[in-house]
Every structure is written in structure tokens, then in C-alpha cells.
Write a protein that holds these residues in place. Structure first.
Motif, mmCIF file in Angstrom:
data_model
loop_
_atom_site.group_PDB
_atom_site.id
_atom_site.type_symbol
_atom_site.label_atom_id
_atom_site.label_comp_id
_atom_site.label_asym_id
_atom_site.label_seq_id
_atom_site.Cartn_x
_atom_site.Cartn_y
_atom_site.Cartn_z
ATOM 1 N N HIS A 148 0.808 -1.220 0.000
ATOM 2 C CA HIS A 148 0.000 0.000 0.000
ATOM 3 C C HIS A 148 0.845 1.275 0.000
ATOM 4 C CE1 HIS A 148 1.288 -0.068 4.113
ATOM 5 N NE2 HIS A 148 0.750 1.127 4.302
ATOM 6 N N ALA A 149 2.168 1.143 0.150
ATOM 7 C CA ALA A 149 3.026 2.328 0.239
ATOM 8 C C ALA A 149 4.360 2.066 -0.458
ATOM 9 C CB ALA A 149 3.254 2.708 1.699
ATOM 10 N N PHE A 150 4.827 3.129 -1.140
ATOM 11 C CA PHE A 150 6.060 3.057 -1.914
ATOM 12 C C PHE A 150 6.877 4.315 -1.652
ATOM 13 C CE2 PHE A 150 2.740 0.716 -3.905
ATOM 14 C CZ PHE A 150 3.334 -0.433 -4.395
ATOM 15 N N GLU A 151 8.181 4.154 -1.423
ATOM 16 C CA GLU A 151 9.068 5.306 -1.264
ATOM 17 C C GLU A 151 10.072 5.275 -2.406
ATOM 18 O OE1 GLU A 151 10.670 5.372 2.720
ATOM 19 O OE2 GLU A 151 8.669 5.229 3.598
ATOM 20 N N ILE A 152 10.168 6.416 -3.086
ATOM 21 C CA ILE A 152 11.034 6.546 -4.263
ATOM 22 C C ILE A 152 12.085 7.609 -3.974
ATOM 23 C CG2 ILE A 152 11.122 7.131 -6.718
ATOM 24 C CD1 ILE A 152 8.053 6.441 -6.754
ATOM 25 N N ARG A 153 13.347 7.300 -4.287
ATOM 26 C CA ARG A 153 14.442 8.271 -4.152
ATOM 27 C C ARG A 153 14.951 8.593 -5.548
ATOM 28 N NH1 ARG A 153 18.162 5.780 -0.725
ATOM 29 N NH2 ARG A 153 17.116 6.711 1.055
ATOM 30 N N THR A 154 14.889 9.891 -5.908
ATOM 31 C CA THR A 154 15.374 10.306 -7.222
ATOM 32 C C THR A 154 16.898 10.278 -7.252
ATOM 33 O OG1 THR A 154 15.480 12.661 -6.674
ATOM 34 C CG2 THR A 154 13.368 11.831 -7.521
ATOM 35 N N ASP A 155 17.477 10.351 -8.441
ATOM 36 C CA ASP A 155 18.929 10.345 -8.572
ATOM 37 C C ASP A 155 19.589 11.494 -7.821
ATOM 38 O OD1 ASP A 155 18.850 8.067 -10.106
ATOM 39 O OD2 ASP A 155 18.984 9.134 -12.019
ATOM 40 N N ASP A 156 18.869 12.628 -7.691
ATOM 41 C CA ASP A 156 19.472 13.765 -6.984
ATOM 42 C C ASP A 156 18.985 13.887 -5.529
ATOM 43 O OD1 ASP A 156 16.969 14.626 -7.688
ATOM 44 O OD2 ASP A 156 17.645 16.375 -8.804
ATOM 45 N N GLY A 157 18.402 12.810 -4.988
ATOM 46 C CA GLY A 157 18.167 12.747 -3.548
ATOM 47 C C GLY A 157 16.793 13.085 -3.020
ATOM 48 N N LEU A 158 15.853 13.463 -3.858
ATOM 49 C CA LEU A 158 14.501 13.745 -3.380
ATOM 50 C C LEU A 158 13.839 12.419 -3.007
ATOM 51 C CD1 LEU A 158 12.591 16.233 -3.121
ATOM 52 C CD2 LEU A 158 11.607 15.525 -5.303
ATOM 53 N N GLU A 159 13.171 12.379 -1.846
ATOM 54 C CA GLU A 159 12.513 11.157 -1.388
ATOM 55 C C GLU A 159 11.013 11.400 -1.286
ATOM 56 O OE1 GLU A 159 14.490 10.021 2.221
ATOM 57 O OE2 GLU A 159 16.363 9.601 1.165
ATOM 58 N N VAL A 160 10.242 10.552 -1.977
ATOM 59 C CA VAL A 160 8.797 10.740 -2.082
ATOM 60 C C VAL A 160 8.070 9.465 -1.664
ATOM 61 C CG1 VAL A 160 6.907 11.316 -3.655
ATOM 62 C CG2 VAL A 160 9.151 12.368 -3.993
ATOM 63 N N LEU A 161 7.078 9.637 -0.800
ATOM 64 C CA LEU A 161 6.223 8.546 -0.352
ATOM 65 C C LEU A 161 4.890 8.610 -1.097
ATOM 66 C CD1 LEU A 161 5.185 6.341 1.728
ATOM 67 C CD2 LEU A 161 4.477 8.273 3.143
ATOM 68 N N VAL A 162 4.430 7.475 -1.601
ATOM 69 C CA VAL A 162 3.092 7.344 -2.178
ATOM 70 C C VAL A 162 2.361 6.347 -1.290
ATOM 71 C CG1 VAL A 162 1.726 6.681 -4.187
ATOM 72 C CG2 VAL A 162 3.970 7.753 -4.504
ATOM 73 N N HIS A 163 1.282 6.791 -0.653
ATOM 74 C CA HIS A 163 0.530 5.968 0.304
ATOM 75 C C HIS A 163 -0.880 5.769 -0.244
ATOM 76 C CE1 HIS A 163 -1.353 4.687 4.048
ATOM 77 N NE2 HIS A 163 -0.136 4.499 4.524
ATOM 78 N N VAL A 164 -1.217 4.545 -0.636
ATOM 79 C CA VAL A 164 -2.494 4.269 -1.285
ATOM 80 C C VAL A 164 -3.566 3.977 -0.239
ATOM 81 C CG1 VAL A 164 -3.693 2.888 -3.000
ATOM 82 C CG2 VAL A 164 -1.238 3.346 -3.258
ATOM 83 N N GLY A 165 -4.482 4.921 -0.094
ATOM 84 C CA GLY A 165 -5.586 4.770 0.846
ATOM 85 C C GLY A 165 -5.183 5.065 2.284
ATOM 86 N N LEU A 166 -6.194 5.279 3.109
ATOM 87 C CA LEU A 166 -5.979 5.488 4.538
ATOM 88 C C LEU A 166 -6.464 4.233 5.254
ATOM 89 C CD1 LEU A 166 -7.271 9.160 4.889
ATOM 90 C CD2 LEU A 166 -4.963 8.353 4.354
ATOM 91 N N ASP A 167 -5.733 3.804 6.245
ATOM 92 C CA ASP A 167 -6.040 2.601 7.028
ATOM 93 C C ASP A 167 -5.851 1.320 6.212
ATOM 94 O OD1 ASP A 167 -6.912 4.389 9.119
ATOM 95 O OD2 ASP A 167 -8.816 4.559 8.055
ATOM 96 N N THR A 168 -5.121 1.380 5.118
ATOM 97 C CA THR A 168 -4.963 0.218 4.244
ATOM 98 C C THR A 168 -3.895 -0.762 4.730
ATOM 99 O OG1 THR A 168 -3.585 1.643 2.848
ATOM 100 C CG2 THR A 168 -5.852 1.232 2.114
ATOM 101 N N VAL A 169 -3.014 -0.350 5.627
ATOM 102 C CA VAL A 169 -1.983 -1.258 6.126
ATOM 103 C C VAL A 169 -2.621 -2.471 6.813
ATOM 104 C CG1 VAL A 169 -1.647 -0.129 8.374
ATOM 105 C CG2 VAL A 169 0.243 -1.380 7.311
ATOM 106 N N THR A 170 -3.815 -2.290 7.377
ATOM 107 C CA THR A 170 -4.504 -3.379 8.087
ATOM 108 C C THR A 170 -4.954 -4.500 7.151
ATOM 109 O OG1 THR A 170 -6.648 -2.277 7.889
ATOM 110 C CG2 THR A 170 -5.339 -1.784 9.863
ATOM 111 N N LEU A 171 -4.945 -4.256 5.839
ATOM 112 C CA LEU A 171 -5.389 -5.267 4.873
ATOM 113 C C LEU A 171 -4.309 -6.291 4.547
ATOM 114 C CD1 LEU A 171 -7.367 -2.998 2.378
ATOM 115 C CD2 LEU A 171 -8.242 -4.297 4.323
#
Length: 172
Positions: free
Chosen positions: A74-97
Motif C-alpha cells: 500500500h506504500a512506496f518510497e522513491i528516491r530520485t537520482d538527486d536525492g529527493l525522497e517521495v512517499l506514495v501511500h495508497v488509501g488510509l487505514d490500508t496497512v490493516t489489509l
């Protein structure tokens, strides 16, 4: 390097780096402050935006290396080549699934391009389990007061995954 030299070096590139995050799905873009979860709306983990999806596919907002893929898919963290770190979190309360309702082949260490699919999810299943369909996209290493964020809301037309610019960051 002494403190003055370090500050001068930082000032040389500060504001010169710029990145644009694109919409991660088809749907509406909203300010992060409107997400009904304090961790996101209070910017406890960083600045960003969120989406209310009309599609069941979530794409990468930037290109880079996956330095984290949640076991629950449900969640992905991406680090760009120049160091930017971005979290994509799909839905709220989805970790419980525990991954139910999500389909991805991606693993930590893989590289993605901006707009590449990250995960497919079953909207009806998530809703039936009490999950809320908001997709926060957060710059998790953007705490520097010199960073500038420009949210690009798209109120008239539905945002297109991988195409519509949602957020521009300068100075990272």
C-alpha cells in the motif's frame, strides 16, 4: 570544510534544483491539508498533495529507485537520482489489509520512471473494509525551510495519471 564554506556551497545550488511530481492516478488533486488523517494533514512526515482516485492504478510521481515497498503493498518510497525522497501511500487505514486488494510486482531496489504503474488496487474491496480512498504523495525529506512547494490544483479538469503536474519543488 568549515561552516561558512559549507553554507556557501549549499547556497550555490539551493533553488537551482527543481522537480515536478505528477498525478499518481486519474482523479481529483487536493491540498495535503484536506486529507482526513492528521499524520498527513498536519504534515508530520512532510509536504505534499493527495488525490481522490477515479482509477484503480497508481503511478510513480517521479522517477527513481524504490528504497521502500511496504509488505502490505500500500506504500512506496522513491528516491530520485538527486536525492529527493517521495512517499506514495495508497488509501488510509490500508496497512490493516496486509496486501489484500493490492496487486504489484515491484520490490525494494527496483527502478521506476515517472508515470510507471506502482500498484493496482480494488476500490470496492478497500471501501468494503472501511478504508478511505485518499492517496497522499509526500516529500519525506523536504524539511528544509528553503524548499519551495508549488501545488498545482486542477479544479476544472480531472488530473491524468503520469501527465498532470501536481506539485513542483525547488531548492532541495
Amino acid at each position: 570544510m568549515d561552516v561558512t564554506s559549507k553554507q556557501e556551497a549549499q547556497n550555490k545550488w539551493l533553488g537551482k534544483k527543481k522537480a515536478s511530481l505528477v498525478a499518481v492516478t486519474d482523479g481529483s488533486m487536493i491540498p495535503i491539508e484536506e486529507v482526513p488523517d492528521l499524520v498527513f494533514s498536519e504534515k508530520m512526515i512532510g509536504e505534499g498533495f493527495a488525490m481522490i482516485p477515479t482509477s484503480n492504478v497508481v503511478c510513480a510521481p517521479v522517477g527513481g529507485k524504490l528504497f521502500q515497498v511496504a509488505d502490505a503493498s500500500h506504500a512506496f518510497e522513491i528516491r530520485t537520482d538527486d536525492g529527493l525522497e517521495v512517499l506514495v501511500h495508497v488509501g488510509l487505514d490500508t496497512v490493516t489489509l496486509n496486501g489484500e486488494g493490492f496487486e504489484t510486482h515491484l520490490k525494494k531496489g527496483m527502478t521506476v520512471k515517472q508515470g510507471d504503474p506502482l500498484v493496482k488496487f480494488d476500490q470496492e474491496y478497500l471501501i468494503s473494509r472501511g478504508c478511505r480512498l485518499f492517496i497522499p504523495v509526500i516529500v519525506i525529506n523536504g524539511e528544509n525551510e528553503n524548499y519551495r512547494y508549488m501545488f498545482k490544483p486542477n479544479n476544472e479538469v480531472e488530473a491524468q495519471a503520469g501527465k498532470t503536474i501536481a506539485l513542483t519543488i525547488e531548492g532541495y
